[in-house]
Design a protein around this motif. Structure first.
Motif, PDB file in Angstrom:
ATOM      1  N   ILE A   2     -29.659  37.935 -10.724  1.00  0.00           N
ATOM      2  CA  ILE A   2     -29.481  36.872 -10.574  1.00  0.00           C
ATOM      3  C   ILE A   2     -30.286  36.629  -9.272  1.00  0.00           C
ATOM      4  N   GLU A   3     -30.177  37.438  -7.626  1.00  0.00           N
ATOM      5  CA  GLU A   3     -30.720  37.433  -6.935  1.00  0.00           C
ATOM      6  C   GLU A   3     -32.476  37.540  -7.479  1.00  0.00           C
ATOM      7  N   ARG A  35     -17.309  35.968 -14.244  1.00  0.00           N
ATOM      8  CA  ARG A  35     -18.151  37.131 -13.621  1.00  0.00           C
ATOM      9  C   ARG A  35     -19.451  36.892 -13.178  1.00  0.00           C
ATOM     10  N   PHE A  36     -20.284  36.114 -14.887  1.00  0.00           N
ATOM     11  CA  PHE A  36     -22.124  35.360 -14.030  1.00  0.00           C
ATOM     12  C   PHE A  36     -21.727  34.353 -12.540  1.00  0.00           C
ATOM     13  N   THR A  37     -20.333  33.780 -13.018  1.00  0.00           N
ATOM     14  CA  THR A  37     -20.758  33.088 -11.487  1.00  0.00           C
ATOM     15  C   THR A  37     -20.598  33.626 -10.576  1.00  0.00           C
ATOM     16  N   LEU A  93     -17.819  38.755   2.575  1.00  0.00           N
ATOM     17  CA  LEU A  93     -16.157  37.849   1.323  1.00  0.00           C
ATOM     18  C   LEU A  93     -15.419  37.639   2.415  1.00  0.00           C
ATOM     19  N   THR A  94     -14.621  36.771   3.039  1.00  0.00           N
ATOM     20  CA  THR A  94     -13.074  36.244   3.284  1.00  0.00           C
ATOM     21  C   THR A  94     -12.116  37.264   3.005  1.00  0.00           C
ATOM     22  N   ALA A  95     -11.462  37.645   3.503  1.00  0.00           N
ATOM     23  CA  ALA A  95     -10.339  38.282   3.339  1.00  0.00           C
ATOM     24  C   ALA A  95      -9.988  38.023   1.246  1.00  0.00           C
ATOM     25  N   PHE A 148     -23.388  35.186  -9.483  1.00  0.00           N
ATOM     26  CA  PHE A 148     -24.365  33.910  -9.123  1.00  0.00           C
ATOM     27  C   PHE A 148     -23.876  33.194  -7.084  1.00  0.00           C
ATOM     28  N   ARG A 149     -23.397  33.098  -6.833  1.00  0.00           N
ATOM     29  CA  ARG A 149     -22.072  33.145  -5.814  1.00  0.00           C
ATOM     30  C   ARG A 149     -22.504  34.447  -4.667  1.00  0.00           C
ATOM     31  N   MET A 150     -22.340  35.984  -4.772  1.00  0.00           N
ATOM     32  CA  MET A 150     -22.580  36.409  -3.828  1.00  0.00           C
ATOM     33  C   MET A 150     -24.126  36.349  -3.610  1.00  0.00           C
ATOM     34  N   ALA A 151     -25.063  36.335  -4.719  1.00  0.00           N
ATOM     35  CA  ALA A 151     -26.426  36.439  -4.679  1.00  0.00           C
ATOM     36  C   ALA A 151     -26.967  35.239  -3.782  1.00  0.00           C
ATOM     37  N   ILE A 152     -25.849  34.155  -3.677  1.00  0.00           N
ATOM     38  CA  ILE A 152     -26.397  32.757  -2.725  1.00  0.00           C
ATOM     39  C   ILE A 152     -25.993  33.576  -1.332  1.00  0.00           C
TER      40      ILE A 152
END
Ligand code: ADP
Ligand code: MG
Length: 673
Positions: free
Chosen positions: A599-600, A279-281, A125-127, A284-288
């Motif tokens: 999700i991943e 939180r789901f979104t 993740l970014t700062a 989802f982003r984390m998984a991507i």
């Protein structure tokens, strides 16, 4: 860096007001005989020995002591990352003993902010992304938390570093990011374990100045350190030795904590449904992101699913394609034809001894109202000879209406006439295969005489069947059934009679009529009927069984692919234990962690499924280019089913790793290197 003007820092926080007794508020933190033991082999290490202390809201406390004296253990208990083995820990007057892991997580995300020696930022993740993380779990509106993160980072002098990832930042900058993360949910109580331990003196001083500033705003600061200079910034110093408090001194001249709680300004919270979706979104982003960080591994994991889905989809398509092909061949035979054969049914061994089916029967059937055309057949095999060319062929002894019954097409010359049948003529019609075999030079076959067995025969025509049923390269010649019976077989009974029923007549009525007619002629039913619908049914059944068989093999490969996904997900969880620990420390619920990994897994399987379907579709394009006789026939339902199937595999095989991730102990997870 200039000490930030902290008065304008956002203090975004909002929880229901806690129950405050009318008289004196309970101390912020209250430990009563807290003991923490760790099993170490057969022995037990006592890290905290009956520690009792209280910390008021607004204090700035340093916990000092030699390495191994129990400072970190105490800190973890205070931050609700760990639980005492015995004794009571009350925070905001609430006893933590009876709290479930998710309740402790709620305390952490609502009240605590952690600062670690090694920063523990999430490297993907970014700062700004790191700073926002606790706010996601708290359920703050995306726009609001983004603005807050930006504001806090700007006040900490990191305005132009918000988009950088941790490995693009210096140690001091990373620690400031982690301070920002501790503040995003309000940072009512900040717990810093050796916050300057990895920093040089100057940067360490800066960090301490920031912490002081935060304290002056009313935040409670608890610092663990072994550095006396760092401890000097605190108003109160608690010294630990071998798990016991040996000194607890307030600095002379230090202002006494007010015991007043930090003001809690209202912040915009997302409604619970929106918060869940948010939180789901994020999960989802984390998984991507995680998938992108390990492209090759993700692809190899997918490969099992890709192959499995491609196999299932193309096998089903192949089965469907060949079924349609066979059926179209059968319908070329005519869907309204009935075969009459001697015997009691398929596989009757004595059928060849039944000699009752005669030309007269065929003529009788031809006289019925429901009959379009009739052809008696008497088939045999014979060797064809022309000059020095020899070939085996099926000799079809047929009537003049045969070509109509079978829907055959005349290519050259003429068909057999009623005359040539009745005159037992030695005329034949050949099919294109026979022409190309016997006349390889392309000569005109019409009028030529060849030998069919021992019978010389003149070719009068070439006719092709629209059906390749029974083998595409088989040779067929058509001779009058009279000639075949008399001259080749030396018999006067028929092998079968094929009847074409009129288009507007009912097949069932026709069958019943034929049975009644022949039974009365023969005196008993020594024949059986076979219509093309029945043949079609039996072929459909056979191809269905074959498809099922091959598809079940393909499904096994899909399951193997799923196990591969599970395997890699377990590896991924092991690899990211630290990340899980950090997420838990900032207040992730067990369900949040579970969701992220699930999700991943599902995403890997769904993308694999989509690629598998694409691969199968490309087979459908490529196969015919190579002149393959196979035909793939894709149905939307099989594709949708394959997609659902891969999703289900993701859920099934992702569940175990995701659950094991969500059940991790935050302390152990954070300690893992
Ligand atoms: P400090 O932070 O003051 O250096 P710790 O709180 O980390 O000390 O550790 C205190 C004591 O507890 C040490 O003897 C350490 O070995 C032990 N300890 C801490 N955590 C564990 C653990 N998870 N398992 C076993 N022993 C532990
Ligand atoms: Mg320590």
């Amino acid at each position: 860096m200039t000490p930030a003007d902290t008065s304008t820092w956002p203090r975004p926080h909002s929880t229901p007001p806690r129950a405050t007794p009318a008289r004196a508020a309970p101390p912020l933190i209250e430990l009563r005989k807290v003991r923490r033991e760790f099993p170490a082999g057969d022995e037990v290490v006592v890290a905290l020995k009956d520690v009792s202390l209280t910390i008021e809201s607004g204090e700035m406390v340093a916990i000092v002591g030699a390495s191994g004296s129990g400072k970190s253990t105490l800190m973890n208990v205070l931050g609700c990352l760990d639980r005492p083995t015995s004794g009571a820990y009350r925070v905001f007057g609430r006893d933590t003993r009876s709290m479930a892991p998710d309740d402790l997580a709620a305390l952490r995300r609502e009240h605590f902010g952690f600062i670690f020696q090694r920063y523990h930022l999430l490297s993907d993740l970014t700062a700004a992304g790191n700073v926002e993380t606790p706010a996601i779990y708290l359920g703050r509106e995306p726009a609001q938390r983004r603005a807050d993160a930006k504001k806090i980072l700007a006040r900490l002098g990191l305005k132009d570093r918000a988009g950088h990832t941790p490995n693009q930042l210096s140690g001091g900058q990373q620690q400031r990011v982690s301070i920002a993360r501790a503040l995003i949910n309000g940072g009512e109580v900040i717990l810093a374990d050796e916050p300057t331990g990895a920093l040089d003196t100057t940067t360490g001083e800066e960090v301490m100045r920031i912490l002081r500033q935060l304290n002056s705003e009313g935040r409670t600061i608890i610092i663990v350190t072994h550095d006396a200079q760092v401890a000097d910034h605190a108003d109160r110093i608690i010294e630990l030795r071998d798990g016991e408090v040996v000194a607890d001194n307030r600095k002379p001249g230090a202002r006494m904590p007010t015991g007043n709680l930090m003001p809690r300004p209202e912040g915009k919270m997302a409604r619970s449904g929106e918060s869940w979706r948010d939180r789901f979104t994020e999960a989802f982003r984390m998984a991507i992101r995680a998938m992108r960080a390990h492209k090759l591994r993700t692809f190899l994991t997918m490969l099992g699913i890709i192959i499995g889905i491609a196999a299932v989809v193309s096998v089903v398509a192949l089965g469907e394609g060949s079924r349609k092909q066979v059926l179209s061949n059968i319908s070329a035979l005519g869907t309204n034809t009935i075969d009459v054969r001697p015997g009691t049914g398929f596989g009757d061994r004595r059928a060849s001894a039944t000699r009752t089916l005669t030309v007269a029967d065929a003529d009788a059937i031809a006289g019925q109202s429901y009959v379009d055309s009739v052809t008696p057949t008497a088939n045999t095999n014979a060797t064809l000879r022309r000059g020095n060319v020899e070939a085996q062929a099926t000799v079809n002894g047929v009537g003049d209406q045969f070509f109509r019954v079978r829907g055959m097409k005349l290519e050259a010359g003429s068909l057999l006439s009623a005359d040539s049948i009745s005159s037992i003529s030695q005329e034949i019609v050949i099919d294109p295969n026979t022409r190309s075999t016997l006349f390889p030079g392309g000569e005109n076959p019409i009028g030529e005489v060849i030998l069919v067995g021992k019978m010389p025969a003149r070719i009068v025509g070439v006719a092709s069947s629209t059906s390749t049923f029974g083998g595409a390269d088989q040779l067929n010649v058509y001779a009058p059934y009279t000639s075949v019976m008399r001259r080749l077989l030396g018999q006067d009974y028929l092998r079968s009679v094929t009847v074409r029923v009129k288009d507007d007549a009912s097949m069932d009525a026709a069958q019943a009529g034929i049975v009644a007619l022949l039974t009365s002629r023969h005196g008993s039913q020594d024949f059986y009927l076979n219509n093309s619908n029945e043949i079609r049914d039996s072929i459909e059944q056979t191809t269905g069984t074959m498809t099922l068989l091959i598809a079940s093999i393909a499904i096994i490969s899909l399951i193997v692919g799923g196990i591969g996904v599970m395997n890699i997900m377990l590896v991924s969880v092991t690899e990211r234990v630290k990340e899980i620990g950090v997420r838990m420390a900032v207040g992730a619920r067990q369900a949040d962690i579970m969701q992220q990994f699930l999700i991943e897994a599902v995403l890997v399987c769904m993308i694999g499924g989509a690629l598998g379907v694409a691969l199968a579709l490309s087979f459908g394009v490529i196969f015919p280019l190579f002149g393959s006789a196979f035909q793939l026939d894709f149905s939307i339902s099989s594709i949708v089913l394959a997609f659902l199937c891969s999703t289900l595999i993701g859920i099934t095989f992702g569940f175990l790793p995701a659950r094991s991730a969500s059940k991790l102990d935050p302390i152990e997870a954070l300690a893992r290197e």
